[in-house]
Design a protein around this motif. Structure first.
Motif, mmCIF file in Angstrom:
data_model
loop_
_atom_site.group_PDB
_atom_site.id
_atom_site.type_symbol
_atom_site.label_atom_id
_atom_site.label_comp_id
_atom_site.label_asym_id
_atom_site.label_seq_id
_atom_site.Cartn_x
_atom_site.Cartn_y
_atom_site.Cartn_z
ATOM 1 N N GLY A 177 1.469 8.617 2.312
ATOM 2 C CA GLY A 177 1.575 7.188 2.008
ATOM 3 C C GLY A 177 2.021 6.392 3.218
ATOM 4 O O GLY A 177 1.521 5.299 3.481
ATOM 5 N N PHE B 1 -0.973 6.248 5.638
ATOM 6 C CA PHE B 1 -2.045 5.374 5.162
ATOM 7 C C PHE B 1 -1.611 3.915 5.229
ATOM 8 O O PHE B 1 -2.395 3.044 5.617
ATOM 9 C CB PHE B 1 -2.434 5.752 3.728
ATOM 10 C CG PHE B 1 -3.729 5.149 3.291
ATOM 11 C CD1 PHE B 1 -4.941 5.774 3.544
ATOM 12 C CD2 PHE B 1 -3.746 3.918 2.633
ATOM 13 C CE1 PHE B 1 -6.138 5.195 3.151
ATOM 14 C CE2 PHE B 1 -4.936 3.337 2.241
ATOM 15 C CZ PHE B 1 -6.142 3.979 2.501
ATOM 16 N N ALA B 2 -0.354 3.644 4.853
ATOM 17 C CA ALA B 2 0.145 2.260 4.891
ATOM 18 C C ALA B 2 0.182 1.743 6.325
ATOM 19 O O ALA B 2 -0.212 0.600 6.607
ATOM 20 C CB ALA B 2 1.529 2.189 4.268
ATOM 21 N N ALA C 207 2.299 1.827 -3.399
ATOM 22 C CA ALA C 207 1.281 2.309 -4.344
ATOM 23 C C ALA C 207 1.018 3.802 -4.160
ATOM 24 O O ALA C 207 0.900 4.555 -5.140
ATOM 25 C CB ALA C 207 -0.004 1.517 -4.149
ATOM 26 N N LEU C 208 0.938 4.263 -2.914
ATOM 27 C CA LEU C 208 0.616 5.665 -2.643
ATOM 28 C C LEU C 208 1.808 6.589 -2.857
ATOM 29 O O LEU C 208 1.646 7.740 -3.294
ATOM 30 C CB LEU C 208 0.095 5.802 -1.207
ATOM 31 C CG LEU C 208 -1.258 5.158 -0.910
ATOM 32 C CD1 LEU C 208 -1.568 5.224 0.570
ATOM 33 C CD2 LEU C 208 -2.365 5.821 -1.719
ATOM 34 N N ASP C 209 2.997 6.117 -2.530
ATOM 35 C CA ASP C 209 4.168 6.992 -2.607
ATOM 36 C C ASP C 209 4.897 6.913 -3.952
ATOM 37 O O ASP C 209 5.644 7.840 -4.306
ATOM 38 C CB ASP C 209 5.165 6.656 -1.493
ATOM 39 C CG ASP C 209 4.697 7.169 -0.143
ATOM 40 O OD1 ASP C 209 3.771 8.001 -0.116
ATOM 41 O OD2 ASP C 209 5.246 6.720 0.891
ATOM 42 N N LEU D 14 1.081 -0.102 -10.571
ATOM 43 C CA LEU D 14 -0.102 -0.090 -9.700
ATOM 44 C C LEU D 14 -0.902 -1.379 -9.849
ATOM 45 O O LEU D 14 -1.395 -1.939 -8.866
ATOM 46 C CB LEU D 14 -0.977 1.125 -10.027
ATOM 47 C CG LEU D 14 -2.175 1.360 -9.109
ATOM 48 C CD1 LEU D 14 -1.707 1.586 -7.661
ATOM 49 C CD2 LEU D 14 -3.005 2.553 -9.586
ATOM 50 N N SER E 41 5.000 11.095 5.284
ATOM 51 C CA SER E 41 4.227 11.211 4.047
ATOM 52 C C SER E 41 2.832 10.627 4.251
ATOM 53 O O SER E 41 2.608 9.785 5.133
ATOM 54 C CB SER E 41 4.936 10.476 2.911
ATOM 55 O OG SER E 41 4.842 9.071 3.100
ATOM 56 N N ILE F 48 0.837 -1.200 0.000
ATOM 57 C CA ILE F 48 0.000 0.000 0.000
ATOM 58 C C ILE F 48 0.879 1.260 0.000
ATOM 59 O O ILE F 48 0.622 2.227 -0.734
ATOM 60 C CB ILE F 48 -0.947 -0.009 1.215
ATOM 61 C CG1 ILE F 48 -1.976 -1.141 1.071
ATOM 62 C CG2 ILE F 48 -1.656 1.345 1.368
ATOM 63 C CD1 ILE F 48 -2.846 -1.332 2.282
ATOM 64 N N LYS F 49 1.928 1.267 0.828
ATOM 65 C CA LYS F 49 2.842 2.409 0.885
ATOM 66 C C LYS F 49 3.477 2.658 -0.494
ATOM 67 O O LYS F 49 3.561 3.804 -0.964
ATOM 68 C CB LYS F 49 3.932 2.150 1.923
ATOM 69 C CG LYS F 49 5.023 3.227 1.984
ATOM 70 C CD LYS F 49 6.037 2.871 3.026
ATOM 71 C CE LYS F 49 7.227 3.804 3.071
ATOM 72 N NZ LYS F 49 7.313 4.924 2.198
ATOM 73 N N ILE G 254 1.221 5.766 -7.785
ATOM 74 C CA ILE G 254 0.214 6.790 -8.092
ATOM 75 C C ILE G 254 0.861 8.140 -8.401
ATOM 76 O O ILE G 254 0.537 8.758 -9.434
ATOM 77 C CB ILE G 254 -0.812 6.894 -6.946
ATOM 78 C CG1 ILE G 254 -1.604 5.584 -6.845
ATOM 79 C CG2 ILE G 254 -1.757 8.081 -7.163
ATOM 80 C CD1 ILE G 254 -2.572 5.533 -5.674
#
Length: 568
Positions: free
Chosen positions: A281, A284-285, A50-52, A63, A279, A47-48, A55
């Motif tokens: 990311g 969220f991660a 993907a976000l950092d 992704l 961050s 997840i980290k 994306i």
């Protein structure tokens, strides 16, 4: 407290023996659990990334790969969870089966006195309810608690590596979880114990209702019994409510504190993002990892009440299994029993005073022996001694000249036929009732025994003959019909000793005398012991023993007579 903990540890050790052959499967379960845990570990990192990375850099291919990794991780975890459940359930249910089998074997291994002084409802609860709670405990441990602990350690390690400051903030809630556990666990234990006791009383009460229905109606006691049942049900309802509330309070407190850990992470992590130290990311991660962690934590704490209840049940069942009570005789010798039984200088005491002392009697093959006496004089106790249910306080019992102490009593008892005052009818067919304890008997054997017991004629008049089904109460049969079925059951194994306890209670004299004479004229000619309180019935016997003044007086009939007055 220390004694209780020692008893719990001992119970655990003995319970573990039911899993002795499950070492290999336990290793398999551990491996499966590790695989499932490792499958979840990368999720926060994916997840980290993907976000950092994926994306912000608009790398759609990456992704998609990360998304596939997330799905794969969840699928692997789901598959291993199902696989683990199948393996764990198979072995835990087998251990429960062995435990229940051991408890039932224990019930057969203890003395008759143990059963007579025990509450049947409580014993029933030990076999059924307590073992069910132990099964639930084993399932909760293997399927929820232990995997949840391993998963929590795996995910927790990842979160520690990702951001140790947030991890420490998350751990700040742990002391509150420990305090909540200590505060709520005693209530769960008390509520579980109270529920167990009240359920046992409820079970015992239901058994009484079913067994004493005739007595209750004859005494017009329905109202008072209904009031008693209502009080018991109210007590059980309160115990149900209290236990449910206690378990809910426990789970709610733990889940609330676990959720509070998420709030702490969100607030302080959000402040770090605002301050540029973290961050979005990363936050969220980490929060996603915490969300994954919450599942096993909730499962772990939700399973604890079942584990607490199961541990208490384990101690109760272990107390039954460790009860020192045993059958009075432990001999192993098998003999060619000819029906002769002798009591020599026997004294007996139930603990309420001497029932009889220095009593002697002898039952001889091919003859009818009568034992008479007032109600409560000890006739049934003499029969119990002959059957090996009790060992005399003093004196000895012999079978064909061999002391009971040397003999395999169950084998000896199998060569006896006993017809109690109130015959026991099992739920099943007439044929199954007659063949009970002699399951290899053929239909011809059953019919031959029924003919000897003068039961064949009325059986053939029933709707389905020998296939007619009757309930355990046998209420569709008359007392005499039940008695004759019991006599047929006693005769089907060709006993060397036939014991008839007050048979004139349900059979008329002519039928009973005819049955006895038929039995004595068989080629095997068993000994017959007739328990009676009637003087005229004593006339049939070759020997008469009467219990008087706490001893046995012997009188020999010079010329046994029929009830008609004719010589036998």
């Amino acid at each position: 407290m220390m004694r209780l903990e020692a008893a719990t540890l001992s119970a655990w050790r003995r319970y573990g023996r039911f899993y002795d052959r499950s070492v290999g499967p336990v290793v398999v379960v551990a491996v499966i659990t590790v695989i499932g845990t490792l499958a979840l570990v990368p999720i926060p990192l994916l997840i980290k990334h993907a976000l950092d990375v994926a994306i912000p850099q608009e790398r759609s291919g990456l992704l998609l790969i990360l998304g596939g990794g997330l799905v794969t991780a969840q699928v692997v975890n789901a598959v291993t969870t199902v696989w683990r459940r199948r393996v764990v359930t198979g072995h835990s249910t087998e251990a429960t089966r062995k435990l229940r089998e051991t408890v039932i074997q224990k019930l057969y291994s203890v003395s008759i006195d143990f059963h007579r002084r025990s509450e049947i409802g409580i014993l029933h609860d030990r076999v059924v309810q307590e073992t069910r709670r132990i099964d639930a405990m084993a399932d909760a441990l293997a399927s929820s608690f232990i995997p949840a602990v391993m998963t929590s350690l795996g995910i927790g390690s990842v979160l520690l590596v990702m951001h140790w400051q947030l991890f420490l903030l998350m751990l700040s809630v742990v002391p509150f979880i420990v305090v909540a556990h200590k505060l709520t666990t005693p209530h769960v234990k008390r509520a579980t114990r109270a529920h167990r006791e009240r359920f046992a009383r409820f079970s015992d009460g239901v058994l009484f209702i079913l067994r004493a229905m005739d007595l209750t109606r004859v005494r017009a006691a329905e109202r008072s019994e209904m009031e008693r049942a209502s009080d018991t049900l109210n007590d059980l309802r309160e115990a149900d409510w209290d236990m449910a509330v206690a378990k809910t309070q426990y789970s709610a407190a733990q889940q609330s504190l676990i959720a509070a850990a998420g709030v702490v992470v969100l607030v302080f992590g959000g402040l770090a993002v605002i301050g540029g130290r973290l961050s979005i990311g990363d936050l969220f991660a980490f929060y996603a990892g915490l969300a994954i962690l919450r599942g096993p934590l909730v499962a772990m704490f939700t399973s604890l009440p079942f584990i607490i209840s199961g541990i208490q049940s384990l101690v109760y069942v272990d107390e039954l299994l460790q009860d020192p009570d045993q059958r009075p005789y432990k001999g192993t010798r098998r003999i060619d029993f000819d029906g002769e039984v002798a009591l020599t200088d026997v004294s007996f005491d139930y603990g309420r005073g001497t029932l009889f002392r220095s009593a002697s009697m002898r039952v001889q093959p091919g003859q009818t022996t009568a034992l008479s006496g007032l109600n409560g004089s000890g006739k049934s106790t003499i029969v119990a001694c002959i059957l090996g249910f009790y060992k005399p306080l003093k004196g000895s019992v012999f079978a064909s000249g061999h002391p009971y102490n040397d003999l395999n009593i169950p084998d000896l008892r199998a060569r006896m036929g006993v017809v109690p005052q109130e015959p026991v009818i099992i739920s099943g067919t007439i044929e199954e009732n007659i063949a009970y304890g002699h399951e290899t008997a053929s239909r011809a054997d059953v019919e031959e025994a029924a003919l000897l017991a003068q039961a064949h004629e009325f059986i053939m008049q029933l709707p389905d003959g020998y296939e007619t089904r009757i309930s355990h109460s046998g209420f569709t049969l008359s007392g005499g019909q039940r008695q004759r079925i019991a006599i047929a059951r006693a005769l089907i194994s060709n006993p060397r000793l036939l014991i008839l306890d007050e048979p004139t209670n349900h059979l008329d004299d002519v039928i009973l005398e005819d049955i006895i004479q038929t039995v004595l004229n068989l080629p095997t000619a068993p000994a017959v012991l007739l328990i009676t309180h009637r003087k005229d019935v004593e006339l049939w016997a070759d020997d008469v023993y009467e219990i008087e003044n706490q001893t046995i007086v012997h009188r020999m009939n010079a010329a046994p007579m029929h009830l008609s007055g004719e010589p036998v």
